[in-house]
Design a protein around this motif. Structure first.
Motif, short mmCIF file in Angstrom:
data_model
loop_
_atom_site.label_atom_id
_atom_site.label_comp_id
_atom_site.label_asym_id
_atom_site.label_seq_id
_atom_site.Cartn_x
_atom_site.Cartn_y
_atom_site.Cartn_z
N ILE A 147 0.83 -1.21 0.00
CA ILE A 147 0.00 0.00 0.00
C ILE A 147 0.86 1.26 0.00
O ILE A 147 0.53 2.23 -0.67
N ARG A 150 2.23 1.88 -3.38
CA ARG A 150 1.17 2.39 -4.27
C ARG A 150 0.89 3.86 -3.98
O ARG A 150 0.83 4.68 -4.90
N VAL A 151 0.74 4.18 -2.72
CA VAL A 151 0.42 5.57 -2.37
C VAL A 151 1.50 6.52 -2.91
O VAL A 151 1.20 7.55 -3.49
N ARG A 194 -8.82 -3.44 1.37
CA ARG A 194 -9.04 -2.37 0.39
C ARG A 194 -8.04 -2.46 -0.76
O ARG A 194 -8.41 -2.61 -1.91
N CYS A 195 -6.76 -2.37 -0.42
CA CYS A 195 -5.73 -2.36 -1.47
C CYS A 195 -5.31 -3.81 -1.70
O CYS A 195 -4.24 -4.25 -1.30
N PRO A 201 -7.68 -2.98 -6.65
CA PRO A 201 -7.88 -2.31 -5.35
C PRO A 201 -9.23 -1.59 -5.29
O PRO A 201 -9.73 -1.10 -6.31
N LEU A 202 -9.81 -1.55 -4.09
CA LEU A 202 -11.13 -0.91 -3.92
C LEU A 202 -10.92 0.55 -3.49
O LEU A 202 -11.21 0.94 -2.35
N CYS A 203 -10.40 1.33 -4.42
CA CYS A 203 -9.96 2.69 -4.10
C CYS A 203 -11.09 3.59 -3.58
O CYS A 203 -10.88 4.42 -2.71
N CYS A 206 -11.29 3.44 0.03
CA CYS A 206 -10.00 3.49 0.74
C CYS A 206 -9.84 4.86 1.40
O CYS A 206 -10.12 5.89 0.79
N TRP A 208 -7.28 6.47 1.86
CA TRP A 208 -6.21 7.25 1.25
C TRP A 208 -6.50 7.60 -0.21
O TRP A 208 -5.61 7.94 -0.96
N LYS A 209 -7.76 7.51 -0.60
CA LYS A 209 -8.04 7.67 -2.04
C LYS A 209 -7.61 9.04 -2.57
O LYS A 209 -7.23 9.16 -3.72
N CYS A 212 -3.40 9.17 -2.86
CA CYS A 212 -2.70 8.03 -3.48
C CYS A 212 -2.32 8.31 -4.93
O CYS A 212 -3.17 8.53 -5.80
N ARG A 215 -3.55 5.62 -7.53
CA ARG A 215 -4.96 5.79 -7.90
C ARG A 215 -5.09 6.95 -8.90
O ARG A 215 -5.79 6.83 -9.91
N PHE A 220 -2.12 0.68 -11.46
CA PHE A 220 -2.14 -0.45 -10.52
C PHE A 220 -1.23 -1.60 -10.95
O PHE A 220 -0.77 -2.37 -10.14
#
Ligand code: SF4
Length: 358
Positions: A147, A150-151, A194-195, A201-203, A206, A208-209, A212, A215, A220
């Motif tokens: 995560i 990704r962020v 979530r991620c 990922p279920l942004c 999330c 942090w949407k 991120c 996102r 991804f």
């Protein structure tokens, strides 16, 4: 890059989201360092759903550090049966013995001292210290690496230890002094629900949407980066379920190496034909009266893959089979209650009605 990202901004949204969304898990109801330790070790390499039953059974049988320290090895391995990676529980027992010797059977409330215990790395030390003792130490596992990469759109290789160390070092100075354990668990939870590791990922859900980079870019596929795994060595084996009217043959594996000290059905390298399997048993003494071919099975270890063929062989009398000292001829009930047979053999235990991990 993680070095350029302001990780502090992630704390408040993660904590608020965790309070509202955390799953109800047995180990989240305790601040007892022993319970947290047991759960964290079990959760390495094993799914949350699978761990739940094992966790409660283990704590019922061994409720504290001293009972773990004193537990006899075969019983300990039996309690761990089905979880795999048995060195995890062996190291826990080594650590428990050290805790009894040096700390009166208690876990020290100190990150560095916890880190020096056998089988405890930076992740587990951080989890125990932060959740049980509110020490602001990070706990970086695969979920957290994924995560955060990704962020921050960081393309470091998350298979490399140095990436884990980098992330741990970057988190240390920003860990919140209040609820550090909740922040660690929040990150693990975002990674778990979530991620997602193996799905999109279920942004939208999330916390942090809006923070991120992945996102924002829709990248991804690109993050996190994992270098390709080395190919596993293939090993062909023939597993033999050899039994007479009452008893089944099992053997203790060597003290060192793969599945050390656990019990197994006799098995040989290579794929034997029915005739070769019967000849092998006959050479050992017993007289085979029936042979059944069992379905092929596969078990994947980290570096080796066993491709197994199996036979069930009934003999008139098992007495004298196998090597003295390592082969046991036992009734099904005794194997079920007392001896740990690793899940590598799970495909074959059901042919003799042995249930795993009960
Ligand atoms: S916004 Fe999406 S990609 Fe970014 S951390 Fe959350 S779930 Fe993962």
């Amino acid at each position: 890059m993680l070095e350029d990202y302001d990780l502090k901004n992630l704390i408040s949204p993660a904590l608020a989201w965790f309070e509202a969304n955390k799953r109800d898990l047995p180990w989240r109801k305790t601040k007892d360092p022993y319970g947290i330790w047991v759960s964290e070790i079990m959760l390495q390499q094993t799914r949350v759903e699978a761990v739940k039953g094992y966790y409660e059974r283990f704590l019922d049988s061994l409720p504290d550090i001293s009972s773990l320290a004193q537990c006899e090895e075969d019983r300990l391995l039996k309690l761990w049966e089905g979880l795999g990676y048995y060195n995890r529980v062996r190291n826990m027992q080594k650590a428990a013995r050290l805790l009894v010797e040096k700390y009166e059977g208690r876990m020290p409330a100190d990150y560095s001292e916890v880190l020096h215990l056998p089988g405890i790395g930076a992740y587990t030390a951080g989890a125990i210290a932060s959740i049980a003792f509110d020490i602001p130490a990070p706990a970086v596992d695969g979920n957290v690496l994924r995560i955060l990469c990704r962020v921050a759109e960081d393309d470091s290789d998350i298979r490399q230890e140095k990436t884990k160390k980098k992330v741990t070092d970057l988190l240390f100075p920003i860990m919140p002094s209040e609820k550090p354990g909740s922040f660690n668990q929040a990150m693990m939870e975002i990674g778990a629900i979530r991620c997602l590791p193996n799905a999109a990922p279920l942004c939208e859900k999330c916390p942090w949407k809006d923070l991120c980079g992945t996102r924002r870019q829709g990248a991804f596929e690109r993050y996190p980066y994992r270098s390709p795994l080395k190919e596993r060595r293939i090993e062909k084996r023939t597993v033999l379920l050899i039994m007479d009217g009452e008893r089944i043959a099992i053997e203790k594996r060597p003290k060192e190496g793969l599945l050390a000290g656990l019990y197994q059905f006799p098995n040989l390298l290579g794929h034997l034909t029915r005739r070769e399997a019967v000849d092998y048993v006959r050479q050992q003494g017993p007289d085979p009266v029936y042979i059944e071919t069992l379905p092929a099975a596969k078990h994947v270890f980290s570096h080796i893959e066993w491709q197994m063929r199996g036979y069930l062989i009934r003999v008139s009398d098992l007495s004298g089979f196998g090597e003295e000292g390592s082969t046991l001829l036992l009734e099904r009930d005794r194997i079920q209650k007392e001896y740990a047979i690793p899940s590598a053999f799970a495909a074959y235990t059901r042919y003799i009605n042995l249930e795993k991990g009960k």
